[in-house]
Design an enzyme around this catalytic site. Structure first.
Site, PDB file in Angstrom:
ATOM      1  N   SER A  46       0.837  -1.207   0.000  1.00  9.53           N
ATOM      2  CA  SER A  46       0.000   0.000   0.000  1.00  9.53           C
ATOM      3  C   SER A  46       0.871   1.256   0.000  1.00  9.53           C
ATOM      4  CB  SER A  46      -0.937   0.004   1.208  1.00  9.53           C
ATOM      5  OG  SER A  46      -0.214  -0.219   2.395  1.00  9.53           O
ATOM      6  N   GLY A  69       5.712  -7.035  13.177  1.00 12.51           N
ATOM      7  CA  GLY A  69       4.480  -7.778  12.899  1.00 12.51           C
ATOM      8  C   GLY A  69       3.384  -7.466  13.899  1.00 12.51           C
ATOM      9  N   SER A 118       3.380   3.334  16.445  1.00 14.50           N
ATOM     10  CA  SER A 118       2.660   4.531  15.988  1.00 14.50           C
ATOM     11  C   SER A 118       2.289   5.449  17.142  1.00 14.50           C
ATOM     12  CB  SER A 118       1.437   4.154  15.160  1.00 14.50           C
ATOM     13  OG  SER A 118       0.430   3.628  15.958  1.00 14.50           O
ATOM     14  N   ASP A 135      -3.920   1.231   8.813  1.00 17.73           N
ATOM     15  CA  ASP A 135      -3.895  -0.212   8.504  1.00 17.73           C
ATOM     16  C   ASP A 135      -2.825  -0.872   9.375  1.00 17.73           C
ATOM     17  OD1 ASP A 135      -4.630  -2.554   7.252  1.00 17.73           O
ATOM     18  OD2 ASP A 135      -3.288  -2.258   5.541  1.00 17.73           O
ATOM     19  N   HIS A 138      -4.651  -4.757  14.248  1.00 15.62           N
ATOM     20  CA  HIS A 138      -6.099  -4.913  14.117  1.00 15.62           C
ATOM     21  C   HIS A 138      -6.767  -5.341  15.423  1.00 15.62           C
ATOM     22  CE1 HIS A 138      -5.449  -3.957  10.078  1.00 15.62           C
ATOM     23  NE2 HIS A 138      -6.294  -4.762   9.484  1.00 15.62           N
ATOM     24  N   HIS A 163      -8.487   0.434   6.270  1.00 21.92           N
ATOM     25  CA  HIS A 163      -8.526  -0.841   5.551  1.00 21.92           C
ATOM     26  C   HIS A 163      -9.144  -1.930   6.417  1.00 21.92           C
ATOM     27  CE1 HIS A 163      -6.506  -4.237   3.144  1.00 21.92           C
ATOM     28  NE2 HIS A 163      -7.444  -3.697   2.412  1.00 21.92           N
TER      29      HIS A 163
HETATM   30 MG    MG Z   1      -4.990  -4.408   5.866  1.00 27.36          MG
END
Ligand code: MG
Length: 204
Positions: A46, A69, A118, A135, A138, A163
């Site tokens: 992306s 990861g 982040s 993104d 999650h 995303h």
């Molecule tokens: Mg994604």
């Protein structure tokens, strides 16, 4: 239709070509207005679409990833990729693959990688943003942190892209959808574009 470098669609990642093309279009638009930031570089797929849009305007995309990861990429987890385990550390490390890909696609000069968590970057950040692509991790906690920490930097008329927004829990994790719902409920955004699991909101 824009031409994309050969090999881009086969880079490791979870972004479809049509989602990538949408990121490209919006980054081409937004990079004329201000800075662009991505959270979750992974192997760069992306990031490269965003960078190609920036390149049209002689601009760069900032992209954040600790490259260790996300939860779901760890050894034994569903999205683990053994190719991304470092021979030095025995741990997941996507940075070498990321560097190789942005070099191969010829966009190194349009990408500023930030190798850090982040939340740490957000605590030091001061620049208004014309586009934010969330993104990263999650898990609900990480996705909420990314939304809360970064959406405050979005300029009026800027774009917030998210995303992996899935309506049905069977289709995928619900954390990205939770922050999408929060953004809509805030009344600060309108839906601008919807492509597969990618949602692009515009800051009112
Ligand atoms: Mg994604």
């Amino acid at each position: 239709m824009a031409k994309f470098p050969k090999g881009l669609s086969t880079i490791k990642g979870f972004l479809s070509s049509e989602e990538g093309e949408s990121l490209y279009k919006i980054s081409k638009l937004a990079s004329n207005l201000g800075s662009i930031l991505e959270i979750g570089s992974y192997c760069g797929k992306s990031t490269i679409y965003l960078a190609l849009g920036c390149r049209k305007n002689g601009k760069v995309v900032f992209t954040i990833d600790h490259h260790r990861g996300s939860e779901e990429h760890q050894i034994g987890e569903f999205f683990h990729d053994p190719d991304l385990v470092s021979t030095q550390t025995g741990e997941v490390d996507s940075f070498l693959e990321f560097r190789k890909n942005i070099f191969d696609m010829g966009v190194e000069n349009n990408i500023v990688p930030i190798v850090a968590r982040s939340s740490i970057v957000a605590s030091a950040w001061q620049t208004p943003l014309a586009m934010i692509f969330i993104d990263g991790g999650h898990s609900l906690e990480t996705a909420l942190d990314d939304y809360r920490n970064w959406s405050q930097f979005l300029m009026k008329d800027g774009f917030l892209a998210i995303h992996d927004v899935f309506e049905a829990p069977e289709a995928g994790g619900q954390a990205p959808r939770a922050i999408y719902d929060l953004a809509i409920a805030s009344g600060l955004f309108s839906l601008f574009l919807e492509v597969a699991s990618l949602r692009i909101l515009k800051r009112l």
